[in-house]
Design a protein around this motif. Structure first.
Motif, PDB file in Angstrom:
ATOM      1  N   HIS A  11       0.840  -1.198   0.000  1.00 56.96           N
ATOM      2  CA  HIS A  11       0.000   0.000   0.000  1.00 56.96           C
ATOM      3  C   HIS A  11       0.877   1.251   0.000  1.00 56.96           C
ATOM      4  N   ALA A  12       0.411   2.297  -0.679  1.00 57.67           N
ATOM      5  CA  ALA A  12       1.216   3.512  -0.842  1.00 57.67           C
ATOM      6  C   ALA A  12       1.611   4.138   0.486  1.00 57.67           C
ATOM      7  N   THR A  13       0.695   4.172   1.455  1.00 59.31           N
ATOM      8  CA  THR A  13       1.021   4.773   2.761  1.00 59.31           C
ATOM      9  C   THR A  13       2.093   3.975   3.487  1.00 59.31           C
ATOM     10  N   PHE A  14       2.177   2.700   3.180  1.00 56.79           N
ATOM     11  CA  PHE A  14       3.135   1.815   3.848  1.00 56.79           C
ATOM     12  C   PHE A  14       4.502   1.895   3.179  1.00 56.79           C
ATOM     13  N   THR A  15       4.503   1.884   1.856  1.00 58.33           N
ATOM     14  CA  THR A  15       5.775   1.922   1.130  1.00 58.33           C
ATOM     15  C   THR A  15       6.517   3.230   1.366  1.00 58.33           C
ATOM     16  N   ALA A  16       5.777   4.289   1.732  1.00 58.81           N
ATOM     17  CA  ALA A  16       6.424   5.575   2.027  1.00 58.81           C
ATOM     18  C   ALA A  16       7.369   5.466   3.217  1.00 58.81           C
ATOM     19  N   ALA A  17       7.168   4.465   4.082  1.00 58.16           N
ATOM     20  CA  ALA A  17       8.016   4.286   5.254  1.00 58.16           C
ATOM     21  C   ALA A  17       9.258   3.462   4.944  1.00 58.16           C
ATOM     22  N   ASP A  18       9.417   3.046   3.674  1.00 55.41           N
ATOM     23  CA  ASP A  18      10.543   2.215   3.259  1.00 55.41           C
ATOM     24  C   ASP A  18      10.647   0.985   4.156  1.00 55.41           C
ATOM     25  N   PRO A  19       9.595   0.134   4.160  1.00 57.71           N
ATOM     26  CA  PRO A  19       9.564  -1.007   5.081  1.00 57.71           C
ATOM     27  C   PRO A  19      10.419  -2.176   4.604  1.00 57.71           C
ATOM     28  N   ARG A  34      -6.409  -7.967  11.105  1.00 55.15           N
ATOM     29  CA  ARG A  34      -7.744  -7.602  11.562  1.00 55.15           C
ATOM     30  C   ARG A  34      -7.883  -6.107  11.808  1.00 55.15           C
ATOM     31  N   TRP A  35      -6.779  -5.471  12.239  1.00 55.16           N
ATOM     32  CA  TRP A  35      -6.822  -4.034  12.543  1.00 55.16           C
ATOM     33  C   TRP A  35      -5.403  -3.518  12.628  1.00 55.16           C
ATOM     34  N   VAL A  36      -5.244  -2.187  12.554  1.00 57.67           N
ATOM     35  CA  VAL A  36      -3.941  -1.549  12.720  1.00 57.67           C
ATOM     36  C   VAL A  36      -3.988  -0.657  13.952  1.00 57.67           C
ATOM     37  N   HIS A  37      -3.050  -0.864  14.865  1.00 59.09           N
ATOM     38  CA  HIS A  37      -2.924  -0.069  16.096  1.00 59.09           C
ATOM     39  C   HIS A  37      -1.542   0.560  16.132  1.00 59.09           C
ATOM     40  N   VAL A 120      -0.788   7.862  11.694  1.00 62.87           N
ATOM     41  CA  VAL A 120      -2.228   8.069  11.551  1.00 62.87           C
ATOM     42  C   VAL A 120      -2.655   7.874  10.092  1.00 62.87           C
ATOM     43  N   GLY A 121      -1.781   8.238   9.143  1.00 58.60           N
ATOM     44  CA  GLY A 121      -2.113   8.054   7.733  1.00 58.60           C
ATOM     45  C   GLY A 121      -2.226   6.582   7.374  1.00 58.60           C
ATOM     46  N   ILE A 122      -1.273   5.787   7.879  1.00 63.33           N
ATOM     47  CA  ILE A 122      -1.318   4.339   7.622  1.00 63.33           C
ATOM     48  C   ILE A 122      -2.572   3.731   8.237  1.00 63.33           C
ATOM     49  N   MET A 123      -2.853   4.123   9.479  1.00 63.93           N
ATOM     50  CA  MET A 123      -4.000   3.546  10.193  1.00 63.93           C
ATOM     51  C   MET A 123      -5.314   3.885   9.491  1.00 63.93           C
ATOM     52  N   GLN A 124      -5.466   5.139   9.063  1.00 61.13           N
ATOM     53  CA  GLN A 124      -6.716   5.543   8.405  1.00 61.13           C
ATOM     54  C   GLN A 124      -6.902   4.791   7.088  1.00 61.13           C
ATOM     55  N   ALA A 125      -5.830   4.664   6.326  1.00 61.83           N
ATOM     56  CA  ALA A 125      -5.938   4.027   5.011  1.00 61.83           C
ATOM     57  C   ALA A 125      -6.209   2.527   5.126  1.00 61.83           C
ATOM     58  N   ILE A 126      -5.437   1.860   5.961  1.00 62.70           N
ATOM     59  CA  ILE A 126      -5.572   0.395   6.062  1.00 62.70           C
ATOM     60  C   ILE A 126      -6.844   0.016   6.822  1.00 62.70           C
ATOM     61  N   ASN A 127      -7.129   0.740   7.896  1.00 59.14           N
ATOM     62  CA  ASN A 127      -8.316   0.392   8.690  1.00 59.14           C
ATOM     63  C   ASN A 127      -9.609   0.612   7.912  1.00 59.14           C
ATOM     64  N   SER A 128      -9.598   1.576   6.985  1.00 62.25           N
ATOM     65  CA  SER A 128     -10.797   1.772   6.168  1.00 62.25           C
ATOM     66  C   SER A 128     -11.051   0.552   5.291  1.00 62.25           C
ATOM     67  N   MET A 129      -9.980  -0.074   4.817  1.00 65.42           N
ATOM     68  CA  MET A 129     -10.123  -1.306   4.055  1.00 65.42           C
ATOM     69  C   MET A 129     -10.621  -2.443   4.958  1.00 65.42           C
ATOM     70  N   LEU A 130     -10.082  -2.480   6.184  1.00 58.88           N
ATOM     71  CA  LEU A 130     -10.447  -3.545   7.112  1.00 58.88           C
ATOM     72  C   LEU A 130     -11.879  -3.402   7.606  1.00 58.88           C
ATOM     73  N   VAL A 131     -12.361  -2.163   7.694  1.00 56.69           N
ATOM     74  CA  VAL A 131     -13.734  -1.938   8.142  1.00 56.69           C
ATOM     75  C   VAL A 131     -14.710  -2.589   7.169  1.00 56.69           C
ATOM     76  N   SER A 132     -14.460  -2.428   5.883  1.00 56.64           N
ATOM     77  CA  SER A 132     -15.344  -3.036   4.885  1.00 56.64           C
ATOM     78  C   SER A 132     -15.366  -4.555   5.050  1.00 56.64           C
ATOM     79  N   GLU A 133     -14.182  -5.117   5.290  1.00 54.25           N
ATOM     80  CA  GLU A 133     -14.113  -6.560   5.500  1.00 54.25           C
ATOM     81  C   GLU A 133     -14.857  -6.937   6.779  1.00 54.25           C
ATOM     82  N   SER A 134     -14.725  -6.113   7.842  1.00 54.97           N
ATOM     83  CA  SER A 134     -15.365  -6.408   9.125  1.00 54.97           C
ATOM     84  C   SER A 134     -16.882  -6.398   9.012  1.00 54.97           C
TER      85      SER A 134
END
Length: 529
Positions: A11-19, A34-37, A120-134
């Protein structure tokens, strides 16, 4: 489709952190999230329920010891956390190698963020995807709950009720009692998976405070344990085995959603004795060192007065389930009220004794346990008398300390054989010195004290291959009764006198009537190899 760690890594928000995945890289494709904390708290594990991607800036890791960092990894892995991402470069220069090794061993994907990005950017982006799955998971979970309720209303068996859930989540289910007896099971095709009456290998794990979830990965997939309470007391456990290609998050959500239905089914079809399940919950709480208020709450329901004088018993054996039945019979004869619980290879018991004559009742309990037929290698320890339920954890912990010390040869005199020569019973009241030393003296302090008091005796035994230390210990344990010590050592009285004379010469004279007697006795008790 479940959202996996490999999807998030791209995901773009994740790759920005050079993981970079530093541990368990191969697991990324199969790890479901299941979620990002995000949290900087090292003690966060108990607040998580599994499947999370945890983000941390590493501030707390900078000042933590290496052992604490490893423990942090271990706790997250045991809780079933999906992955841990740690930001490096500012305060934490790089990931400690100890953390990488611990994560690899524990099977926890460990990610290094080599660039600073807003969490917060990573959490908002990924959790929005996870919410739909939830949302989709909740719909299917509600569907399962509704269909299970229909089966319950129609009088279906536990196997049939479980089959509804197994079919929806495509997993294997087993419902077992707290004592490990299988109550019902089902597979994805609706068939049973285990013969009735067999035990569960997971008995004894999990929280004693409230219904909870634990998860682990096995050879057959991911295993999820969900406690099923009846009237607020943990009474059964739902064990969900999700295949490698299954939806773990759906299984978690649906399993938790159906707990109330299973509680009602247990009450209707095989109502458990509330006293028995409360006794199990009480012993689990005592074993985990729960707060006094929790013990006060569970004690009356288990039939044990909170203010009673009580004693804890711990038995370590490979036949724990069978031995528990025999233990319960002894407890009914020796105690006014009692409770027992099997925790893997241990039988834990708590006995409330008469207020008047508690010491003699405890002695009778020890004697009865000595007559209990057990298999070879069984170790039993009887804890000290505890005044009130709030002190029961202390009695239990002292019994466990005695068992841990039992590997030392110095405890052989305090360990009484059972009717089966392969087992022993330890009375912790005879081990006060060893318990005190183990809990409050470090190894160096004990060695220095023993050397100061018994140095010449130890040197003599080493040079001459003699047994003066054993002779002295037996003599002191007998109350300085030379004739009794000679009988226990199977030597002539004259030989005993010669040995004692040599010991006195080495130790600076006959210690009787001096302050050195107590010091010598203490040293012999601490001189175990």
């Amino acid at each position: 489709m479940p959202i996996k760690l490999s999807d998030v890594m791209n995901h773009a928000t994740f790759t920005a952190a050079d993981p970079v995945l530093r541990a368990c890289a191969a697991a990324a494709a199969d790890t479901q999230l299941r979620w990002v904390h995000s949290s900087e708290v090292l003690d966060i594990a108990p607040l998580l329920s599994g499947g999370e991607l945890l983000l941390t800036g590493g501030d707390a890791l900078v000042t933590a010891s290496d052992a604490r960092r490893v423990e942090y990894i271990r706790q997250l892995a045991e809780r079933g956390v999906g992955a841990l991402a740690v930001e490096t470069g500012q305060r934490l220069a790089s990931l400690p190698s100890s953390m990488v090794r611990a994560a690899e061993e524990a099977g926890l994907p460990l990610i290094e963020f080599r660039k600073v990005v807003p969490f917060v950017g990573i959490m908002q982006a990924i959790n929005s995807m996870l919410v739909s799955e939830s949302v989709a998971h909740l719909r299917r979970a509600d569907e399962a709950s509704h269909e299970m309720a229909v089966e319950l209303a129609h009088g279906s068996s536990l196997d049939q009720i479980l089959a509804v859930l197994a079919g929806i989540i495509d997993a294997t289910l087993e419902l077992s009692s707290v004592s490990g007896v299988t109550l019902g099971n089902a597979g994805p095709n609706g068939a049973g998976t285990r013969p009735e009456g067999t035990g569960s290998p997971t008995d004894g794990a999990g929280s004693d405070e409230e219904p909870g979830h634990t998860a682990g990965t096995g050879t057959d997939g991911t295993v999820i344990n969900i406690d099923v309470p009846v009237r607020g007391v943990p009474s059964a456990r739902l064990i969900i085995t999700v295949p490698a290609d299954g939806d773990i998050n759906l299984a978690r959500v649906a399993g938790g959603r159906c707990v109330d239905i299973l509680s009602l089914a247990l009450l209707q079809r095989m109502p458990p004795g509330l006293k028995e399940v409360a006794g199990t919950a009480l012993l689990r709480a005592v074993s985990s060192g729960s707060q006094p208020w929790r013990l006060q709450q569970l004690s009356p329901a288990a039939g044990i007065p909170p203010s009673a004088t009580m004693v804890a018993v711990v038995v370590r054996t490979s036949t724990s389930q069978q031995l528990r039945v025999a233990m319960d019979k002894i407890l009914k004869k020796s105690a006014q009220q009692s409770a027992s619980y099997v925790d893997n290879a241990e039988v834990l018991a708590l006995a409330a004794l008469p207020f008047d004559g508690a010491a003699s009742a405890r002695a009778e309990l020890v004697a009865a346990l000595e007559e209990l037929p057990v298999e070879a290698g069984t170790m039993t320890a009887v804890g000290p008398l505890a005044a009130g339920i709030e002190n029961a954890p202390w009695s239990l912990s002292e019994a466990k300390v005695a068992l841990d010390l039992a590997v030392n040869s110095s405890l052989r005199a305090a360990a009484r054989p059972t009717s089966d020569t392969g087992g022993v019973v330890l009375d912790v009241e005879n081990l006060a010195v060893e318990r005190l030393a183990a809990q409050h003296l470090d190894q160096r302090a004990r060695q220095d004290f023993v050397r100061q008091q018994l140095g010449p005796v130890l040197d003599h035994d080493t040079r001459r291959n003699s047994q003066l230390l054993e002779t002295l210990a037996t003599w002191l344990d007998s109350g300085c009764n030379t004739a009794q010590a000679a009988r226990e050592l199977h030597v002539e009285r004259q030989s005993m006198h010669h040995r004692l004379q040599r010991i006195f010469e080495l130790c600076g004279g006959d210690p009787r009537g001096t302050g050195r007697l107590a010091a010598l006795h203490l040293a012999t008790r601490l001189a175990a190899p």
